[in-house]
Motif scaffolding. Sequence first.
Motif, PDB file in Angstrom:
ATOM      1  N   GLU A  25     -16.025 -15.993 -23.093  1.00  0.00           N
ATOM      2  CA  GLU A  25     -16.155 -17.383 -22.361  1.00  0.00           C
ATOM      3  C   GLU A  25     -15.949 -18.564 -23.172  1.00  0.00           C
ATOM      4  OE1 GLU A  25     -20.492 -16.610 -21.233  1.00  0.00           O
ATOM      5  OE2 GLU A  25     -19.744 -15.037 -19.741  1.00  0.00           O
ATOM      6  N   VAL A  26     -15.008 -18.261 -24.191  1.00  0.00           N
ATOM      7  CA  VAL A  26     -14.317 -19.573 -25.024  1.00  0.00           C
ATOM      8  C   VAL A  26     -13.002 -19.701 -25.082  1.00  0.00           C
ATOM      9  CG1 VAL A  26     -14.484 -20.336 -27.423  1.00  0.00           C
ATOM     10  CG2 VAL A  26     -16.526 -19.407 -26.405  1.00  0.00           C
ATOM     11  N   SER A  27     -12.255 -20.626 -24.833  1.00  0.00           N
ATOM     12  CA  SER A  27     -10.752 -20.776 -24.953  1.00  0.00           C
ATOM     13  C   SER A  27     -10.851 -22.346 -25.126  1.00  0.00           C
ATOM     14  CB  SER A  27     -10.160 -20.085 -23.782  1.00  0.00           C
ATOM     15  OG  SER A  27      -8.836 -20.606 -23.870  1.00  0.00           O
ATOM     16  N   ILE A  28     -11.230 -22.772 -26.450  1.00  0.00           N
ATOM     17  CA  ILE A  28     -11.079 -24.197 -26.507  1.00  0.00           C
ATOM     18  C   ILE A  28      -9.957 -24.493 -27.741  1.00  0.00           C
ATOM     19  CG2 ILE A  28     -13.444 -24.492 -26.026  1.00  0.00           C
ATOM     20  CD1 ILE A  28     -14.174 -24.387 -28.856  1.00  0.00           C
ATOM     21  N   TRP A  39     -10.784 -27.326 -22.939  1.00  0.00           N
ATOM     22  CA  TRP A  39     -10.438 -26.217 -22.512  1.00  0.00           C
ATOM     23  C   TRP A  39      -8.977 -25.927 -22.525  1.00  0.00           C
ATOM     24  CZ3 TRP A  39     -14.120 -22.583 -22.069  1.00  0.00           C
ATOM     25  CH2 TRP A  39     -13.792 -21.111 -21.436  1.00  0.00           C
ATOM     26  N   LEU A  40      -8.702 -24.606 -22.984  1.00  0.00           N
ATOM     27  CA  LEU A  40      -7.120 -24.194 -23.122  1.00  0.00           C
ATOM     28  C   LEU A  40      -7.109 -23.248 -21.608  1.00  0.00           C
ATOM     29  CD1 LEU A  40      -5.086 -25.416 -24.763  1.00  0.00           C
ATOM     30  CD2 LEU A  40      -5.172 -23.481 -26.047  1.00  0.00           C
ATOM     31  N   ALA A  41      -6.200 -23.726 -20.784  1.00  0.00           N
ATOM     32  CA  ALA A  41      -5.795 -22.669 -19.661  1.00  0.00           C
ATOM     33  C   ALA A  41      -4.344 -22.096 -19.921  1.00  0.00           C
ATOM     34  CB  ALA A  41      -5.847 -23.824 -18.525  1.00  0.00           C
ATOM     35  N   ASP A  85     -13.650 -32.476 -21.361  1.00  0.00           N
ATOM     36  CA  ASP A  85     -13.245 -33.550 -20.345  1.00  0.00           C
ATOM     37  C   ASP A  85     -12.048 -33.032 -19.612  1.00  0.00           C
ATOM     38  OD1 ASP A  85     -14.688 -35.490 -21.445  1.00  0.00           O
ATOM     39  OD2 ASP A  85     -13.430 -35.535 -23.424  1.00  0.00           O
ATOM     40  N   PHE A  86     -11.238 -32.212 -19.778  1.00  0.00           N
ATOM     41  CA  PHE A  86     -10.179 -31.713 -18.952  1.00  0.00           C
ATOM     42  C   PHE A  86      -9.606 -30.446 -19.635  1.00  0.00           C
ATOM     43  CE2 PHE A  86      -8.017 -34.974 -21.453  1.00  0.00           C
ATOM     44  CZ  PHE A  86      -7.031 -34.214 -21.862  1.00  0.00           C
TER      45      PHE A  86
END
Length: 105
Positions: A25-28, A39-41, A85-86
């Motif tokens: 649950e982490v992708s930062i 957050w990194l998509a 933030d985004f």
Amino acid sequence: MLLLFSSPTFADDKIYEGHYTYGDEVSIFKACGKDKVYWLAVSGFVFSDVKVLALASDEPYMPVYLKFRGHEHFEEVDGYQAKYDFQIHVSEVKKFSKKIPVFCK
């Protein structure tokens, strides 16, 4: 360091480099010398080797160095992503390494 496949290019893409942390649950992502954390998509085929490297650490949630092309992505989100933030959408991974360069600490 590896060069990976890329996804479509977007007009507002730019180059980012910094610390990437991946896990349950982490992708930062935190850019070198900056305070904000995003957050990194990512899409699977563009990013699978980076995730494997990030998970290969002796300790969970250890950041890796990441340089990529991408763009800010303003989408209504919920859950863990909503804390940031985004999102930044990754279009292409340029480099990644377990060792974070001195200039990026």
